[in-house]
Design a protein around this motif. Sequence first.
Motif, PDB file in Angstrom:
ATOM      1  N   TYR A  92     -42.211  12.609  -6.698  1.00 37.00           N
ATOM      2  CA  TYR A  92     -41.946  11.309  -7.317  1.00 37.00           C
ATOM      3  C   TYR A  92     -43.090  10.950  -8.264  1.00 37.00           C
ATOM      4  N   VAL A  93     -42.725  10.546  -9.461  1.00 37.93           N
ATOM      5  CA  VAL A  93     -43.678   9.993 -10.422  1.00 37.93           C
ATOM      6  C   VAL A  93     -43.311   8.530 -10.608  1.00 37.93           C
ATOM      7  N   ILE A  94     -44.214   7.631 -10.226  1.00 36.28           N
ATOM      8  CA  ILE A  94     -43.977   6.193 -10.308  1.00 36.28           C
ATOM      9  C   ILE A  94     -44.708   5.647 -11.532  1.00 36.28           C
ATOM     10  N   LEU A  95     -43.956   5.056 -12.456  1.00 35.95           N
ATOM     11  CA  LEU A  95     -44.545   4.482 -13.667  1.00 35.95           C
ATOM     12  C   LEU A  95     -44.603   2.965 -13.542  1.00 35.95           C
ATOM     13  N   ASP A  96     -45.806   2.407 -13.597  1.00 34.63           N
ATOM     14  CA  ASP A  96     -45.961   0.951 -13.653  1.00 34.63           C
ATOM     15  C   ASP A  96     -45.848   0.570 -15.125  1.00 34.63           C
ATOM     16  N   LEU A  97     -44.714  -0.036 -15.489  1.00 35.81           N
ATOM     17  CA  LEU A  97     -44.414  -0.327 -16.887  1.00 35.81           C
ATOM     18  C   LEU A  97     -44.682  -1.791 -17.233  1.00 35.81           C
ATOM     19  N   PRO A  98     -44.910  -2.096 -18.511  1.00 38.28           N
ATOM     20  CA  PRO A  98     -45.108  -3.493 -18.935  1.00 38.28           C
ATOM     21  C   PRO A  98     -43.843  -4.310 -18.736  1.00 38.28           C
ATOM     22  N   PRO A  99     -43.963  -5.635 -18.712  1.00 39.80           N
ATOM     23  CA  PRO A  99     -42.784  -6.501 -18.605  1.00 39.80           C
ATOM     24  C   PRO A  99     -41.870  -6.348 -19.816  1.00 39.80           C
ATOM     25  N   VAL A 100     -40.575  -6.307 -19.572  1.00 39.19           N
ATOM     26  CA  VAL A 100     -39.599  -6.107 -20.642  1.00 39.19           C
ATOM     27  C   VAL A 100     -39.566  -7.281 -21.606  1.00 39.19           C
ATOM     28  N   GLY A 101     -39.751  -8.493 -21.083  1.00 41.43           N
ATOM     29  CA  GLY A 101     -39.651  -9.673 -21.920  1.00 41.43           C
ATOM     30  C   GLY A 101     -40.862  -9.953 -22.780  1.00 41.43           C
ATOM     31  N   VAL A 102     -41.904  -9.133 -22.661  1.00 42.03           N
ATOM     32  CA  VAL A 102     -43.144  -9.367 -23.409  1.00 42.03           C
ATOM     33  C   VAL A 102     -43.306  -8.365 -24.547  1.00 42.03           C
ATOM     34  N   VAL A 103     -43.104  -7.074 -24.246  1.00 45.82           N
ATOM     35  CA  VAL A 103     -43.232  -6.015 -25.243  1.00 45.82           C
ATOM     36  C   VAL A 103     -42.088  -5.017 -25.050  1.00 45.82           C
ATOM     37  N   THR A 104     -41.917  -4.132 -26.012  1.00 45.06           N
ATOM     38  CA  THR A 104     -40.791  -3.188 -25.965  1.00 45.06           C
ATOM     39  C   THR A 104     -41.100  -1.910 -25.199  1.00 45.06           C
ATOM     40  N   ASP A 105     -42.310  -1.759 -24.697  1.00 43.10           N
ATOM     41  CA  ASP A 105     -42.752  -0.498 -24.102  1.00 43.10           C
ATOM     42  C   ASP A 105     -41.806   0.021 -23.015  1.00 43.10           C
ATOM     43  N   ALA A 106     -41.465  -0.848 -22.057  1.00 46.63           N
ATOM     44  CA  ALA A 106     -40.640  -0.418 -20.928  1.00 46.63           C
ATOM     45  C   ALA A 106     -39.258   0.030 -21.388  1.00 46.63           C
ATOM     46  N   VAL A 107     -38.694  -0.671 -22.370  1.00 48.00           N
ATOM     47  CA  VAL A 107     -37.357  -0.324 -22.864  1.00 48.00           C
ATOM     48  C   VAL A 107     -37.376   1.021 -23.571  1.00 48.00           C
ATOM     49  N   THR A 108     -38.450   1.305 -24.297  1.00 47.73           N
ATOM     50  CA  THR A 108     -38.508   2.548 -25.059  1.00 47.73           C
ATOM     51  C   THR A 108     -38.641   3.770 -24.158  1.00 47.73           C
TER      52      THR A 108
END
Length: 251
Positions: free
Chosen positions: A164-180
């Motif tokens: 398992y690789v767990i990615l702690d991603l930025p909030p979706v509503g703040v920046v586009t990082d998680a969506v990309t």
Amino acid sequence: MDENKNKKRASSGKKGLVGENLSFSAKEAFKRLRTNVIQRFPDGDEPGHIIGITSAQPSEGKSTVALNLAYSLAELGKRVLLVDADMRRSSIHIKLAMEKDPGLSDLMAGANDINASIRKYQSSSSSAAFDVIPGGTLPSNPSEILTSKRMETFLVTLTGAYDYVILDLPPVGVVTDAVTIAPQTDGIIFVVRENNCPRGLLTDCVNQLRDAKSNILGFVMNGALEGSGKKYGYGKNYGGYYGSYGGYYGN
């Protein structure tokens, strides 16, 4: 950052947020989350699952959920890597009292190799142990890093080395990082703090992930009383409600 300052900041971590230091009820809640995740990816599936953890806005508790999901999986002897992909606001290194850099941003910039970026976390009271890649030096282009060919190749490589690789991603509503980066994961877990996230914002963020063809595994409600998710209908509308985590853990 000066090396001494880096070490001093790392030594001031908040290990009370980690597995063995949680209350009994919190530990059991994360075990339920672990069970739900494992059931979504049976042993017969190909190994090396990439799971992203995100939220709609800051301070919902996503980083602590990511951390304790990694811990809980490691308790079962799973090979786990926790990656702090929230490079604008890295916090995993603080929670685990370890140095922030070199980390993911430095690795993607070619400034160091993976062995220099990986830290080891070993529980002081159980057999749980997992690898960690902190956020690294604050980059000027975190979104571009996450969508780069180098990052895509890196993730494929990791699936051959970890269960398992767990990615702690930025909030979706703040920046586009998680969506990309979400389409490169096997699934996304959305963390919501009760009475904190407006439903409209949550719906908009979920729609962004769906438009990006992301696999939303389900929701974790943080700081909530047991059963609270039912009144919001998260399970019915958004594909899985994983339970309440009594207490607010921070970002």
